[in-house]
Design a protein around this motif. Sequence first.
Motif: not given
Length: 154
Positions: A10-13, A15-20, A150
């Motif tokens: 969940a902390t990979s870049p 994954s963060a982009q997908r969540i945002l 980011r």
Amino acid sequence: MKHFRNESSATSPGSAQRILCAIAAFIAILGLADSIYLTVEHLTGETVTCIASIGCQDVLGSAYATVGKVPLAAIGALGYFIAFSAATLAAFGSAHAKTFLVLVVGVMLAVTLWLLYLQAFVLHAFCDYCLLSAAFVSILSGIVVILFWRRASS
């Protein structure tokens, strides 16, 4: 024993982009619903009832509420639909969609700022639904800034 980093964490870049992008898509859907409601009310001639203010009819009935015969809310609905589509494609990794999302939200923010100016200084009235839309655009703008930041820092 060698440990490997789990790229799907969940902390990979990525994954963060997908969540945002998923959050942006959800916010865009909320904005789309708001805009569709206002468009339908405009086209059917119904009176929109404000909840927190008394200026909805002043704003929505003004000359600034349409572009020609097209309700401004319909143009907003198109903007939200495009933002939703771009955010969804960006969530699946499309770099072009992410760039397009930045451009679309930038235009939406500029229009929102202009409309807020008109409400505050020209019409001296505020519309609850317009302010809700401004909040959605502000959130989308914040997400886009984070996405851009980011990308620039990586």
